[in-house]
Scaffold this active site. Sequence first.
Site, PDB file in Angstrom:
ATOM      1  N   GLY A   1       0.844  -5.646   0.611  1.00 23.97           N
ATOM      2  CA  GLY A   1      -0.110  -5.801  -0.478  1.00 23.97           C
ATOM      3  C   GLY A   1       0.522  -6.304  -1.757  1.00 23.97           C
ATOM      4  N   ALA A  38       0.832  -1.205   0.000  1.00 22.79           N
ATOM      5  CA  ALA A  38       0.000   0.000   0.000  1.00 22.79           C
ATOM      6  C   ALA A  38       0.868   1.257   0.000  1.00 22.79           C
ATOM      7  CB  ALA A  38      -0.912  -0.002   1.220  1.00 22.79           C
ATOM      8  N   GLU A  55       2.571  -6.034   7.861  1.00 24.92           N
ATOM      9  CA  GLU A  55       1.544  -5.078   8.275  1.00 24.92           C
ATOM     10  C   GLU A  55       1.464  -4.853   9.778  1.00 24.92           C
ATOM     11  OE1 GLU A  55       0.151  -6.393   4.163  1.00 24.92           O
ATOM     12  OE2 GLU A  55       1.211  -7.269   5.873  1.00 24.92           O
ATOM     13  N   GLU A  81       0.513  -9.912  -1.378  1.00 26.96           N
ATOM     14  CA  GLU A  81      -0.877 -10.369  -1.448  1.00 26.96           C
ATOM     15  C   GLU A  81      -1.371 -10.424  -2.897  1.00 26.96           C
ATOM     16  OE1 GLU A  81      -3.055  -9.127   2.629  1.00 26.96           O
ATOM     17  OE2 GLU A  81      -2.093  -7.468   1.567  1.00 26.96           O
TER      18      GLU A  81
END
Length: 278
Positions: free
Chosen positions: A131, A86, A154, A134
């Site tokens: 992310g 992110a 995270e 992910e």
Amino acid sequence: MSQQSEQRSEQGSVQSEQRFGEFVAVRKDGPGHVAELVLDRPKAMNAVSSEMARSIGAACAALADDPAVRVTVLTSSHDRAFCVGADLKERNSFSDADLVRQRPVARAAYTGVLELPMPTVAAVHGFALGGGFELALSCDLIVADATTVVGLPEVSVGVIPGGGGTQLLPRRVGAARAAELVFTARRVEAAEARELGLVDVLAEDARTAALELAGRIAANSPVGLRAAKKAMRLGQGLDLRAGLEVEDAAWRSVAFSGDRAEGVAAFNEKRRPEWPGE
């Protein structure tokens, strides 16, 4: 809004490119059976901003609606990173209300990749963190090279993996291993990542190897590929009896298809099949 153009690939073939905003491109060679979904925000090491998330979602929607695409390969244009997760600089400017509004936009990017109906391959080079990892986990297969560093850090910044990591990682490596990786927020380099099953293939050049793998997959029936993926995805977490019912439904969806008829005919005639894709 997307923009389409044509250019020459490194091999000299005509390559089409469709842009989705500033930071995402979809490239296809030849008949378009293999699509390359390119993360292209190099100045930020592909950090996923709101704008980029919208573009990923839009690109995935277009790919899902394209029956010619048999395999999608997720790649990066950056020479040191697949995706660093992110955009925390953007997040730092958010109010609580901004964060709430942005959440569905971010989720749509990850679920867009996860729900692509055709087989997907991530080509990971350099950092794939948060992310970014992910997005790779949302693919069916992950090809990496020696520069690869993966992780879900995270909890070190006060949140949790929110792009599917808490669900996809345990399914890939088991609950205890996933817990250790998420709770410690540690980074894992290529050799250990392959040993732990965080990536599936180690190659000298991840993008080249991923595209070659995609080409081998794309030689098979597009109807069969999509049905097999659907059966495997829907069967995850079910008991064996229920899973076999999912498989039977998928088999019935392809048993009377044009691809099945062509596959059997080509086998008996000792030739390559020409898949109708229906």
